[in-house]
Design an enzyme around this catalytic site. Structure first.
Site, PDB file in Angstrom:
ATOM      1  N   HIS A 155      -7.629  34.405  89.137  1.00 15.22           N
ATOM      2  CA  HIS A 155      -6.559  35.416  89.226  1.00 15.22           C
ATOM      3  C   HIS A 155      -5.231  34.711  89.188  1.00 15.22           C
ATOM      4  CE1 HIS A 155      -9.544  38.384  90.084  1.00 15.22           C
ATOM      5  NE2 HIS A 155     -10.072  37.537  90.938  1.00 15.22           N
ATOM      6  N   TYR A 192       2.567  37.943  88.058  1.00 16.85           N
ATOM      7  CA  TYR A 192       1.809  37.490  86.891  1.00 16.85           C
ATOM      8  C   TYR A 192       2.553  36.526  85.980  1.00 16.85           C
ATOM      9  CZ  TYR A 192      -0.959  41.450  88.493  1.00 16.85           C
ATOM     10  OH  TYR A 192      -1.706  42.303  89.268  1.00 16.85           O
TER      11      TYR A 192
HETATM   12  C1  DQA Z   1      -5.421  39.952  88.670  1.00 20.23           C
HETATM   13  C2  DQA Z   1      -5.402  40.541  90.080  1.00 20.23           C
HETATM   14  C3  DQA Z   1      -5.999  41.930  90.107  1.00 20.23           C
HETATM   15  O1  DQA Z   1      -5.991  42.461  91.426  1.00 20.23           O
HETATM   16  C4  DQA Z   1      -5.195  42.853  89.205  1.00 20.23           C
HETATM   17  O2  DQA Z   1      -5.771  44.142  89.180  1.00 20.23           O
HETATM   18  C5  DQA Z   1      -5.022  42.304  87.840  1.00 20.23           C
HETATM   19  C6  DQA Z   1      -4.773  40.878  87.655  1.00 20.23           C
HETATM   20  C7  DQA Z   1      -4.671  38.596  88.614  1.00 20.23           C
HETATM   21  O3  DQA Z   1      -4.804  37.898  87.623  1.00 20.23           O
HETATM   22  O4  DQA Z   1      -3.935  38.260  89.542  1.00 20.23           O
HETATM   23  O5  DQA Z   1      -4.994  43.052  86.860  1.00 20.23           O
HETATM   24  O6  DQA Z   1      -6.762  39.716  88.303  1.00 20.23           O
END
Ligand code: DQA
Length: 151
Positions: free
Chosen positions: A104, A27
């Site tokens: 994402h 992230y």
């Molecule tokens: C997410 C990916 C999802 O699988 C995860 O549960 C998240 C963040 C991303 O930004 O990569 O909380 O949405």
């Protein structure tokens, strides 16, 4: 009056308020506030107006979607883990009737099996994953094309 549709709602779901504390390999290191600042800079470069919303409560997220018609022209949403199973969120997104892009930060297709499935993506005009914060700029660019008359 010219038909200017440039109001973009940027919606973050469950656990995204914890950016900066979550695994940086997936992230990155920006907090949500820093990410939102970057998104609003990109948006203004593209001539788009942004509003931001985050919630860890699915019902609140759904009710926010209910209120969007008339206030927003398009949606960028990263619902976090809800993406993979929250059918109520899917129904609420469909109800808005607004063009949406699913974003994402991480490369969900290269992670656990359950992250590959999205209950929303077929309602969206695009799905961007694994581009980190730049994914939001890509989403805004896509929506600007979508909202530009004659294109
Ligand atoms: C997410 C990916 C999802 O699988 C995860 O549960 C998240 C963040 C991303 O930004 O990569 O909380 O949405």
């Amino acid at each position: 009056m010219p038909d200017v549709r440039n109001r973009i709602e940027i919606m973050h779901g469950v656990n995204l308020d914890q950016l900066g504390r979550r695994d940086p390999d997936h992230y990155g290191t920006l907090t949500l506030t820093e990410l939102e600042l970057q998104i609003s800079r990109h948006a203004s470069e593209l001539g788009l107006l942004t509003r931001f919303f985050q919630s860890n409560h699915e019902g609140e997220f759904v009710e926010h979607l209910h209120g969007l018609p008339g206030l927003a022209d398009a949606i960028v949403l990263n619902p976090g883990a809800w993406t993979h199973y929250a059918y109520a969120l899917r129904d609420a997104l469909e109800l808005t009737g607004l063009p949406a892009v699913e974003v994402h930060l991480s490369d969900v297709d290269a992670r656990e099996e359950f992250r590959r499935h999205s209950v929303l993506s077929d309602l969206c005009v695009g799905r961007i994953a694994g581009r980190g914060p730049d994914g939001y700029r890509d989403a805004l660019t896509l929506l600007r094309e979508e909202l530009t008359p004659g294109e």
